[in-house]
Design an enzyme around this catalytic site. Sequence first.
Site, PDB file in Angstrom:
ATOM      1  N   LYS A 126      51.507 102.128  17.951  1.00  0.00           N
ATOM      2  CA  LYS A 126      50.129 102.377  17.498  1.00  0.00           C
ATOM      3  C   LYS A 126      49.655 103.673  18.117  1.00  0.00           C
ATOM      4  O   LYS A 126      50.143 104.068  19.177  1.00  0.00           O
ATOM      5  CB  LYS A 126      49.213 101.235  17.965  1.00  0.00           C
ATOM      6  CG  LYS A 126      47.936 101.118  17.162  1.00  0.00           C
ATOM      7  CD  LYS A 126      48.173 100.273  15.931  1.00  0.00           C
ATOM      8  CE  LYS A 126      46.957 100.159  15.047  1.00  0.00           C
ATOM      9  NZ  LYS A 126      47.159  99.109  14.032  1.00  0.00           N
ATOM     10  N   ASP A 166      44.606 103.276  10.003  1.00  0.00           N
ATOM     11  CA  ASP A 166      43.906 102.145  10.615  1.00  0.00           C
ATOM     12  C   ASP A 166      42.419 102.533  10.507  1.00  0.00           C
ATOM     13  O   ASP A 166      42.074 103.366   9.656  1.00  0.00           O
ATOM     14  CB  ASP A 166      44.365 101.942  12.075  1.00  0.00           C
ATOM     15  CG  ASP A 166      43.977 100.572  12.646  1.00  0.00           C
ATOM     16  OD1 ASP A 166      44.684  99.595  12.381  1.00  0.00           O
ATOM     17  OD2 ASP A 166      42.946 100.473  13.346  1.00  0.00           O
TER      18      ASP A 166
HETATM   19  N1  GLU Z   1      47.026  99.634  10.801  1.00  0.00           N
HETATM   20  C1  GLU Z   1      47.645  98.584  10.028  1.00  0.00           C
HETATM   21  C2  GLU Z   1      47.908  97.386  10.925  1.00  0.00           C
HETATM   22  O1  GLU Z   1      47.127  97.107  11.802  1.00  0.00           O
HETATM   23  C3  GLU Z   1      48.839  99.066   9.219  1.00  0.00           C
HETATM   24  C4  GLU Z   1      49.920  99.757   9.980  1.00  0.00           C
HETATM   25  C5  GLU Z   1      51.007 100.378   9.112  1.00  0.00           C
HETATM   26  O2  GLU Z   1      50.933 100.311   7.884  1.00  0.00           O
HETATM   27  O3  GLU Z   1      51.934 100.946   9.708  1.00  0.00           O
HETATM   28  O4  GLU Z   1      48.860  96.662  10.768  1.00  0.00           O
END
Ligand code: GLU
Length: 445
Positions: A126, A166
């Site tokens: 992340k 996100d």
């Molecule tokens: N931010 C999204 C999550 O919390 C998607 C992440 C992604 O597609 O890599 O899973």
Amino acid sequence: MHRHVEEIFALVTRRNPGEPEFLQAVEEVFGSLDPVVERHPWIFTSGVIERLAEPERQILFRVPWVDDSGTVQVNRGFRVEYNSALGPYKGGLRFHPSVNLGIIKFLGFEQIFKNSLTGLGIGGGKGGSDFDPRGRSEGEVMRFCQSFMTELYRHIGPSTDVPAGDIGVGGREIGFLFGQYRRIVGRHETGVLTGKGLDWGGSLARKEATGYGAVFFAREQLRRLGLTFEGRRVTISGSGNVAIYAAEKVFQLGGFVQAVSDSSGYVVDDDGIDLALLRQVKEVERGRLASYASRRASARLVTGGSIWDLPASVALPCATQNELSGSAAASLIGSGLRVVAEGANMPCTPEAVAAFLEAGVSFAPGKAANAGGVATSALEMQQNASRSCWTFAQTEARLEEIMVGIHDQCLATAEEYGSPGNYIVGANIAGLLKVARAMAEQGIV
Ligand code: GLU
């Protein structure tokens, strides 16, 4: 908690001061592990828990940029590459003033298990920044994204680390980030980011996937109780990408979305949320819900209190972490709540979760219920790798299949490990076991 796991958690607490969300996420997973570690002692001997307590790599960097008035601004950038046992690090980027290292670590930690549950060969990571996109011009957002990528590019790649969106990072930001990456590396490496535009490697249904996926999951929870969405009163917090498409799917399944929220308050619409207007206000104008309420006779904006004061049969918290408190849970339970599915990451506080379990409300944690977004990102990676492009229907069908699969896997695992019907235990154990096996088989790295 098992004594050994407790010792590791004490170490995590000492090592990560001032990171309450990270500790909360770790404690929630560690709290489910007793039956697993008893049955699988190799988890201890291969140091899986110790290793999961520490990200593989944490990257912090300066993001300098110049605003429209010519003033130099400096933000902080983050990428936590948490675990790559199952595949390249995968997870979104969050641009929000509340972002700090602890928030990114909590999100990266959750992502490991979420990604494992999808069954798709993606590790957990992340990133993000404390940059606040609100009120910034398009030019400022572009320059910020370019500066952010000028540092991040050296750490990512289609087989290394694949960021996505996100909170605060949507299609526009992914476009600016991809453009700068392509310019720096001099290659059109489509698979380096997901959530791309549909003309340059994006997947149909990716935008809808997190919201749709959460509703597919909630539909399965209802089904297990012998219920459906038909005529059911649904509250969805948030009004961003997850909330909008969760609402769309609830309407498609015959449910009634009565309210959505943003940081200025919540809107109750007696005729049901008008999705075309909501998308116009939020996606096109990037405005506030007051603007929705002012254009719709059946709607009113409530600025005091909480969206969870409204009676609801299904609650889909799709805003942000710790937005639904113990007292909000109590009032929802009092109004006849049956199902909660977390569209956001960790939106319910531990007190709220305990109240739901105590009251027999069907509760699905984010790492299971909102896995549809990242799952469809993995489908985007598959399409990019094979230079193919699936139809919307094909992609949505895969998403639905994946969500039903995660739902069933959670229930089967919960049953097997002695907590029938407990989606938290099921998600944590099923998510962990796959990562743990991979970590054990790949040696101490
Ligand atoms: N931010 C999204 C999550 O919390 C998607 C992440 C992604 O597609 O890599 O899973």
